[in-house]
Design a protein around this motif. Structure first.
Motif, mmCIF file in Angstrom:
data_model
loop_
_atom_site.group_PDB
_atom_site.id
_atom_site.type_symbol
_atom_site.label_atom_id
_atom_site.label_comp_id
_atom_site.label_asym_id
_atom_site.label_seq_id
_atom_site.Cartn_x
_atom_site.Cartn_y
_atom_site.Cartn_z
ATOM 1 N N VAL A 277 0.825 -1.219 0.000
ATOM 2 C CA VAL A 277 0.000 0.000 0.000
ATOM 3 C C VAL A 277 0.857 1.266 0.000
ATOM 4 O O VAL A 277 0.317 2.371 0.077
ATOM 5 N N LEU A 278 2.168 1.117 -0.090
ATOM 6 C CA LEU A 278 3.077 2.262 -0.032
ATOM 7 C C LEU A 278 3.514 2.677 -1.427
ATOM 8 O O LEU A 278 3.433 1.897 -2.374
ATOM 9 N N ASP A 279 4.016 3.918 -1.550
ATOM 10 C CA ASP A 279 4.642 4.305 -2.808
ATOM 11 C C ASP A 279 5.948 3.535 -2.960
ATOM 12 O O ASP A 279 6.514 3.021 -1.989
ATOM 13 N N ALA A 280 6.451 3.450 -4.185
ATOM 14 C CA ALA A 280 7.586 2.569 -4.471
ATOM 15 C C ALA A 280 8.841 2.906 -3.670
ATOM 16 O O ALA A 280 9.462 1.997 -3.098
ATOM 17 N N PRO A 281 9.271 4.158 -3.580
ATOM 18 C CA PRO A 281 10.485 4.424 -2.795
ATOM 19 C C PRO A 281 10.333 4.050 -1.319
ATOM 20 O O PRO A 281 11.257 3.486 -0.718
ATOM 21 N N THR A 282 9.171 4.362 -0.735
ATOM 22 C CA THR A 282 8.952 4.004 0.667
ATOM 23 C C THR A 282 8.893 2.493 0.827
ATOM 24 O O THR A 282 9.432 1.932 1.791
ATOM 25 N N ALA A 283 8.250 1.813 -0.110
ATOM 26 C CA ALA A 283 8.164 0.356 -0.056
ATOM 27 C C ALA A 283 9.550 -0.268 -0.132
ATOM 28 O O ALA A 283 9.849 -1.248 0.572
ATOM 29 N N ARG A 284 10.413 0.289 -0.961
ATOM 30 C CA ARG A 284 11.770 -0.254 -1.104
ATOM 31 C C ARG A 284 12.543 -0.108 0.208
ATOM 32 O O ARG A 284 13.210 -1.044 0.668
ATOM 33 N N THR A 285 12.445 1.063 0.814
ATOM 34 C CA THR A 285 13.124 1.288 2.093
ATOM 35 C C THR A 285 12.590 0.359 3.170
ATOM 36 O O THR A 285 13.343 -0.234 3.955
ATOM 37 N N MET A 286 11.264 0.198 3.210
ATOM 38 C CA MET A 286 10.651 -0.641 4.231
ATOM 39 C C MET A 286 10.979 -2.115 4.002
ATOM 40 O O MET A 286 11.139 -2.878 4.970
ATOM 41 N N ALA A 287 11.084 -2.557 2.757
ATOM 42 C CA ALA A 287 11.457 -3.944 2.482
ATOM 43 C C ALA A 287 12.856 -4.235 3.016
ATOM 44 O O ALA A 287 13.095 -5.277 3.638
ATOM 45 N N THR A 288 13.779 -3.321 2.799
ATOM 46 C CA THR A 288 15.141 -3.508 3.304
ATOM 47 C C THR A 288 15.152 -3.563 4.824
ATOM 48 O O THR A 288 15.785 -4.443 5.430
ATOM 49 N N ALA B 40 8.465 -3.299 -9.832
ATOM 50 C CA ALA B 40 8.216 -3.934 -11.119
ATOM 51 C C ALA B 40 7.180 -3.152 -11.923
ATOM 52 O O ALA B 40 7.311 -2.995 -13.144
ATOM 53 N N LEU B 41 6.159 -2.648 -11.247
ATOM 54 C CA LEU B 41 5.136 -1.867 -11.944
ATOM 55 C C LEU B 41 5.703 -0.570 -12.485
ATOM 56 O O LEU B 41 5.205 -0.034 -13.474
ATOM 57 N N ASP B 42 6.739 -0.052 -11.826
ATOM 58 C CA ASP B 42 7.372 1.193 -12.266
ATOM 59 C C ASP B 42 8.494 0.958 -13.272
ATOM 60 O O ASP B 42 9.274 1.871 -13.563
ATOM 61 N N GLY B 43 8.607 -0.269 -13.781
ATOM 62 C CA GLY B 43 9.661 -0.575 -14.743
ATOM 63 C C GLY B 43 11.015 -0.773 -14.107
ATOM 64 O O GLY B 43 12.044 -0.699 -14.782
ATOM 65 N N ASN B 44 11.045 -1.022 -12.808
ATOM 66 C CA ASN B 44 12.300 -1.152 -12.068
ATOM 67 C C ASN B 44 12.349 -2.499 -11.355
ATOM 68 O O ASN B 44 12.722 -2.591 -10.183
ATOM 69 N N ALA B 45 11.960 -3.563 -12.072
ATOM 70 C CA ALA B 45 11.945 -4.888 -11.458
ATOM 71 C C ALA B 45 13.320 -5.301 -10.966
ATOM 72 O O ALA B 45 13.442 -6.089 -10.021
ATOM 73 N N ASP B 46 14.367 -4.749 -11.569
ATOM 74 C CA ASP B 46 15.728 -5.110 -11.141
ATOM 75 C C ASP B 46 15.956 -4.792 -9.663
ATOM 76 O O ASP B 46 16.703 -5.500 -8.985
ATOM 77 N N ALA B 47 15.326 -3.740 -9.161
ATOM 78 C CA ALA B 47 15.512 -3.383 -7.754
ATOM 79 C C ALA B 47 14.888 -4.441 -6.851
ATOM 80 O O ALA B 47 15.477 -4.836 -5.838
ATOM 81 N N LEU C 158 -0.165 -10.862 -9.834
ATOM 82 C CA LEU C 158 1.121 -11.403 -10.294
ATOM 83 C C LEU C 158 1.053 -12.049 -11.662
ATOM 84 O O LEU C 158 2.102 -12.425 -12.209
ATOM 85 N N ASP C 159 -0.124 -12.179 -12.244
ATOM 86 C CA ASP C 159 -0.174 -12.609 -13.641
ATOM 87 C C ASP C 159 0.285 -11.499 -14.590
ATOM 88 O O ASP C 159 0.600 -11.773 -15.757
ATOM 89 N N ASP C 160 0.360 -10.263 -14.115
ATOM 90 C CA ASP C 160 0.889 -9.149 -14.902
ATOM 91 C C ASP C 160 2.366 -9.407 -15.183
ATOM 92 O O ASP C 160 3.169 -9.603 -14.264
ATOM 93 N N GLN C 161 2.747 -9.403 -16.437
ATOM 94 C CA GLN C 161 4.101 -9.808 -16.812
ATOM 95 C C GLN C 161 5.186 -8.858 -16.312
ATOM 96 O O GLN C 161 6.367 -9.221 -16.306
ATOM 97 N N ARG C 162 4.816 -7.686 -15.853
ATOM 98 C CA ARG C 162 5.827 -6.806 -15.254
ATOM 99 C C ARG C 162 6.395 -7.408 -13.972
ATOM 100 O O ARG C 162 7.525 -7.077 -13.585
ATOM 101 N N PHE C 163 5.639 -8.289 -13.319
ATOM 102 C CA PHE C 163 6.137 -8.950 -12.110
ATOM 103 C C PHE C 163 6.996 -10.179 -12.409
ATOM 104 O O PHE C 163 7.649 -10.702 -11.509
#
Length: 352
Positions: free
Chosen positions: A91-102, A130-137, A165-170
């Motif tokens: 439910v977070l924006d991508a940068p916050t989600a990335r920080t929280m995952a770490t 992945a939705l933002d085109g940054n699946a590598d992160a 997760l059926d969305d191929q960006r994931f």
């Protein structure tokens, strides 16, 4: 005394920092993230209610030490596979989600180091990347969590702001899980805003039924989209005895074939196998929240006894007596050891 170790495989935790972010979302919202009625219903209750049960759940979620271990001992649980509670970072924006995952992965890894005989943990990633085109992160964080922190899988708290997760960006993240040989645990989320309203108005949007509707649909979307044709060695784990799908196998196969033949839906394409074959080959089923002997024995029968393993669903359904009900399953000693210990040890590559 039992001859087996009870390994519980869907056991939730939450960093206090994440719960504080949830409080902010409930209070102020987030202009970068759409409103989520299901999240507001679920976490508005757990973080806003003065009743004892939700307060106890929140207290237990943040405890990765003595209190949790005391609860495990009281219930006879030897080992927990820890996972970030739903909806996690979804439910977070991508940068916050990335920080929280770490932060979440580092916290879980520390708990495992502190209590290696009692805990292992699933990784958290920011699926939004992945939705933002940054699946590598997201792939890089999963790799770090598995290779450097020793985590045994990755949690997917179902839809990510309405995307599945059926969305191929994931798929790069799913591919990484397959290459790392770790399972993806598909855990329920509250239904997204396009489906939650009739459930919410009847009080059915949460664990009583809404979770099963949402996650059973998600799992079936994964199957019918061809994910397992693309990643045949991908292992997926789902709780609550499969969110009712094992009870529907013949009907799913029949109408999948009929819809493919008719060409009615562009998304419904032919697969290499029947849907039920993937549900037997690529999916494992835990008993979290479903300490029902008849249901457990039925699912073992239709998907295979090597696919069904124990979980409690701590702390949301912490019922110490339900362990006894599963100890009393009509299984011989070898089968019971597989159910409580052996399958989990192999599936999650546990070494303790």
């Amino acid at each position: 005394m039992t001859g087996y170790r009870r390994i519980a495989t869907e056991e939730a935790f939450a960093p206090p920092e994440l719960l504080q972010l949830y409080r902010g979302l409930l209070r102020d919202g987030d202009g970068d993230v759409p409103r989520d009625r299901g999240f507001e219903s679920l976490w508005g209750f757990y973080l806003g209610s003065a009743a004892e049960r939700p307060r106890a759940v929140v207290r237990r979620l943040t405890d990765l030490g003595a209190g949790r271990i005391a609860d495990m001992d009281a219930a006879g649980i030897d080992h927990q596979v820890l996972a970030l509670t739903a909806p996690g970072t979804n439910v977070l924006d991508a940068p916050t989600a990335r920080t929280m995952a770490t932060l979440t992965n580092d916290m879980a890894a520390q708990a495992v180091r502190d209590h290696p005989d009692r805990f292992t943990a699933l990784a958290t990633v920011a699926w939004q990347d992945a939705l933002d085109g940054n699946a590598d992160a997201a792939v890089a964080e999963l790799d770090r969590a598995v290779r450097r922190l020793g985590m045994c899988g990755v949690i997917a708290n179902s839809h990510v702001q309405g995307t599945y997760l059926d969305d191929q960006r994931f798929w790069p993240v799913l591919e990484a899980a397959e290459l790392l040989d770790v399972p993806v645990y598909l855990h329920p989320n509250t239904p997204n805003d396009r489906m939650v309203e009739p459930l919410h108005e009847a009080g059915l949007d949460g664990a009583i039924y809404g979770f099963a509707v949402e996650t059973g649909m998600h799992l079936l979307r994964i199957v019918t989209s061809g994910v397992f044709d693309r990643f045949p060695r991908l292992r997926l784990v789902v709780g609550h005895l499969g969110e009712a799908l094992p009870f529907w196998l013949p009907r799913i196969d029949h109408f999948h074939a009929a819809q493919v033949a008719s060409g009615r839906y562009p998304a419904m394409k032919a697969l290499q196998l029947r849907p039920s074959d993937y549900l037997r080959r690529n999916v494992w089923y835990t008993t979290s929240g479903m300490a029902w002997q008849r249901g457990i024995m039925f699912v073992r029968e239709v998907v295979g006894p090597d696919r069904v393993l124990y979980a409690m669903d701590y702390p949301y359904q912490y019922e110490p007596d339900e362990v006894r009900h599963q100890d009393e399953l009509p299984l011989d000693a070898a089968a019971k050891r597989e159910f409580f210990e052996g399958i989990a040890t192999r599936l999650f590559h546990l070494t303790v």
